[in-house]
Scaffold this active site. Structure first.
Site, PDB file in Angstrom:
ATOM      1  CG  ASP A 183      -9.798   2.099  -0.788  1.00 35.66           C
ATOM      2  OD1 ASP A 183      -9.127   0.580  -1.114  1.00 35.66           O
ATOM      3  OD2 ASP A 183      -8.815   2.717   0.255  1.00 35.66           O
TER       4      ASP A 183
ATOM      5  CG  ASP B 288      -2.282   0.477   0.995  1.00 38.09           C
ATOM      6  OD1 ASP B 288      -2.217   1.114  -0.163  1.00 38.09           O
ATOM      7  OD2 ASP B 288      -3.177  -0.388   1.645  1.00 38.09           O
TER       8      ASP B 288
HETATM    9  C1  GLA Z   1      -5.786   1.470   2.159  1.00 37.28           C
HETATM   10  C2  GLA Z   1      -6.232   0.388   1.547  1.00 37.28           C
HETATM   11  C3  GLA Z   1      -7.298  -1.191   1.929  1.00 37.28           C
HETATM   12  C4  GLA Z   1      -6.689  -0.764   2.603  1.00 37.28           C
HETATM   13  C5  GLA Z   1      -6.579  -0.006   4.073  1.00 37.28           C
HETATM   14  C6  GLA Z   1      -5.241  -0.574   5.210  1.00 37.28           C
HETATM   15  O1  GLA Z   1      -7.148   2.587   2.227  1.00 37.28           O
HETATM   16  O2  GLA Z   1      -6.602   1.173  -0.175  1.00 37.28           O
HETATM   17  O3  GLA Z   1      -8.025  -1.720   1.127  1.00 37.28           O
HETATM   18  O4  GLA Z   1      -5.820  -2.244   2.667  1.00 37.28           O
HETATM   19  O5  GLA Z   1      -5.728   0.807   3.076  1.00 37.28           O
HETATM   20  O6  GLA Z   1      -5.535   0.604   6.017  1.00 37.28           O
END
Ligand code: GLA
Length: 696
Positions: A498, A441
């Site tokens: 997301d 991430d």
């Molecule tokens: C980001 C990612 C999510 C998740 C969160 C965890 O927002 O896009 O899918 O992994 O971090 O904190």
């Protein structure tokens, strides 16, 4: 000395021609030309008139337009010497190396001690041209801007398709009119970004998804880029892509652009999409287990967030397995003291409060279920509230008083000790546990745009992949904030968004299909009540949207009713039965005559079978939805077509439509010209139509 070069792949021709020993310009790019065509004649025919209020000639729109040639638009290179004096290079021919479908041209300015190189490579199986530029200096220079080799844009076009987006709203395709001046997009956030996906498609007038000519561009760099689409006063148009301006923070002797991928299509926008999809899948991404099908994911983020409890996770993993999942990904919250997003990034040590015996109990449980285990990291980040930051505050990038993003800072990846620390701590976990997947991430912008950061992140990814070649990596940045062909050289899947809202997701997927194949595009079945939109969709709708790409689940399986679980199991099984050919096939966006229907077709590489997803986003304006035309079928072959989910026909559908009761047999010509009549569909429902070519 020849000052004309051409590249051909049978489908297209690219011709470069230079005036004397000046930098050459693209004088033709498009439909293949006759092999016998004389380049000098073409160069002469390409010349345009000039008139009052102008210079006594048109400065060439060269591969790197030069201010020193009085070029009236944006130059391709802007730099200064180490003392800050502006340099105006005048490049002159040095050498040309022409290989098999490749070309490297070298030009220099001996007075300034600068050398410019342009590289082109054609990939005939996809029709994609990759091109990049370098500048080398004998004394250090400060680089403000270097464009990858510059392309002219067609005159027979009134619009360009430029991509924008936001968190939970990636890949929005916007039509921007050509007009005097420039359309400039710049991502200065240190990521390719949700906001400005580094791509541009220029359709000629009348082009649709399925027909007409279009020119597509994608810049494969994750560190922020700049795109210029400029119409000059004389009417010529240029397209430039390069790293974000001023992202080289120190003077240097050598600079290079990332690769610019360019494609000419005479099959509508889909011609560009298919070239990008195939090139990415077949020439950029390397899958550790390329022979294995894409495993169905389970990701626990939206089920448990930071609330990790081993028996609960074990139960969830078992239930996910029963639904069809093949890979379990433990998301954020397993390390440091990470109970929310305010702390612990950087502390890549297992939290003993949540995992007193390490990750063994959950990893072993998952492996015993014959699923693969994946783990979430956000390596480039640090929370000020972390042991790492307390020990090494100097490892953070940018000023101490910077605005935080999600309560976090960015590590300075260019510091060797940072790379070593991350390699060692991630490597230790990969070594100790049977982990074959990383979700990587990157949840905040950089404090300043810095190309060295991106180079160092790529280097860390490459180092980890060399040491752990069996590990697959997913690129995520708050969803789709870091998606581009640069990061995909080191990763194998994108977390597209997301947003698990199935309706939003299908729009995002539709936009992304202009560049991304299904094999790399993650798509999950989210919770019944969508966490980002507050909407509810039924299981069929959610599952069919996810089954169109690399499928996964992200809801808590404990929330499913028996009926929902059955539906999910069935659709997951369908995905498994079809994923092999779909992962190697093409996603084709259909021209829907009905604006309330978003439709795509996935076509097997050999054209022998297809599946159509017709997504009724909203109620149609008229009573019946309009017939749906298919595309790129063999017009002379007969296809057997059936409505896979005809058991979902709504009671309001009262007609005797053929597809409601039986298979339809029709030629490719009929399916592409007349189209399919589909039963009445309620909003937020998807028809799934399968087709097979019958042997004649
Ligand atoms: C980001 C990612 C999510 C998740 C969160 C965890 O927002 O896009 O899918 O992994 O971090 O904190």
């Amino acid at each position: 000395m020849s000052n004309c070069w051409r590249l051909d792949d049978g489908h297209q021709t690219l011709v470069l021609a230079a005036t004397d020993d000046l930098l050459p310009q693209v004088i033709y790019w498009g439909q293949a030309l006759l092999g016998s065509e004389d380049c000098d004649d073409l160069a002469a025919a390409h010349k345009q008139d000039f008139t009052g209020g102008m210079l006594d000639g048109n400065p060439d729109l060269s591969l790197c337009p030069e201010a020193s040639q009085s070029f009236p638009g944006q130059p391709g290179l802007r730099c200064r010497d180490a003392q800050g004096a502006v340099l105006h290079p005048k490049f002159r021919f040095v050498s040309a190396e022409k290989g098999w479908q490749a070309l490297a041209l070298t030009y220099s300015d001996p007075k300034l001690g600068l050398t410019y190189q342009a590289h082109f490579a054609l990939t005939p199986d996809t029709g994609l041209i990759s091109t990049w530029a370098t500048v080398t200096a004998t004394n250090p220079i400060l680089l403000h801007w270097l464009a990858a080799p510059v392309f002219p844009a067609p005159h027979y076009s009134t619009e360009m398709l430029s991509l924008s987006g936001s968190w939970i709203g990636e890949f929005q395709v916007n039509s921007v009119p050509w007009t005097a001046g420039m359309h400039m997009r710049e991502s200065r956030t240190g990521r390719s970004g949700h906001e400005h996906f580094p791509g541009l498609i220029i359709p000629e007038c009348g082009t649709s998804n399925t027909a007409g000519k279009a020119y597509g561009f994608h810049y494969g760099w994750s560190g922020g880029h700049r795109m210029i689409a400029e119409e000059l006063p004389d009417g010529r148009r240029q397209v430039q892509f390069g790293n974000a301006t001023d992202s080289e923070l120190t003077a240097g002797l050598h600079f290079e652009t990332a690769k610019l991928y360019a494609v000419f299509s005479d099959h509508g926008l889909n011609g560009c999409a298919v070239a990008f999809q195939r090139y990415l899948r077949d020439h950029i991404v390397t899958f550790p287990q390329s022979a294995q099908p894409r495993p169905v994911h389970y990701n626990c983020w939206e089920a448990i967030y930071f609330d990790h409890d081993i028996p609960v996770l074990q139960d969830i993993a078992s239930q996910a397995k029963a639904l069809g999942a093949e890979r379990f990904v433990l998301d954020d919250g397993w390390f440091g003291q990470r109970d929310d997003d305010t702390s612990s990034l950087g502390d890549w040590q297992i939290d003993p409060r949540k995992y007193p015996d390490g990750l063994g109990p959950i990893v072993d449980h998952v492996i015993a279920l014959e699923m693969q285990f994946g783990l979430w990291f956000e390596p480039e980040m640090v929370n000020p509230d972390s042991a790492l930051y307390r020990a090494h505050p100097d490892w953070a990038l940018g000023p101490k008083d910077q605005l935080l993003g999600r309560q976090q800072m960015v590590l300075n990846m260019a510091l060797p000790q940072v790379g070593d620390y991350l390699f060692d701590s991630i490597g230790a976990l990969l070594h100790d546990y049977d982990i074959s997947y990383i979700k990587w991430d990157h949840n905040r912008n950089l404090p300043i745009s810095d190309a060295a950061q991106t180079r160092s992140s790529y280097a860390l990814l490459a180092r980890l992949r060399a040491a752990f070649p069996h590990v697959e990596i997913e690129t995520c940045a708050s969803g789709g904030g870091r998606i581009d062909f640069g990061i995909l050289q080191h990763t194998q899947r994108v977390w597209l968004s997301d947003s698990n809202d199935a309706l939003e997701r299908s729009r995002i997927q539709h936009g992304a299909a202009l560049f991304l194949p299904s094999a790399v595009t993650g798509s999950h079945v989210g919770p019944r009540l969508c966490h980002t939109s507050g909407r509810t969709f039924d299981m069929q709708y959610r599952a069919w949207v996810a089954a169109q790409r690399h499928m996964g689940f992200e809801m808590d399986p404990r929330e499913l009713t028996e009926i929902e679980a059955l539906a999910l199991k069935d659709i997951t099984q369908w995905y498994k039965d079809n994923r092999a050919w779909m992962a190697n096939g093409d996603i084709l966006r259909l021209d829907s005559a009905d604006p309330s229907v978003l439709a795509e077709m996935q076509l097997a590489r050999d054209g022998s079978r297809f599946v159509v997803f017709s997504n009724q986003l909203d109620s149609s304006a008229q009573i019946n939805s309009r017939p749906l035309r298919l595309t790129q079928l063999d017009p002379n072959a007969i296809f057997a077509v059936h409505l896979l989910n005809r058991d979902k026909v709504h009671p309001l559908s009262r007609g005797n439509l053929l597809l409601k009761s039986q298979e339809l047999q029709a030629s490719g010509a009929w399916l592409m010209a007349q189209g399919l009549n589909l039963p009445y569909a309620v909003p937020s429902s998807i028809w799934v139509i399968e087709g097979r070519k019958l042997s004649l």
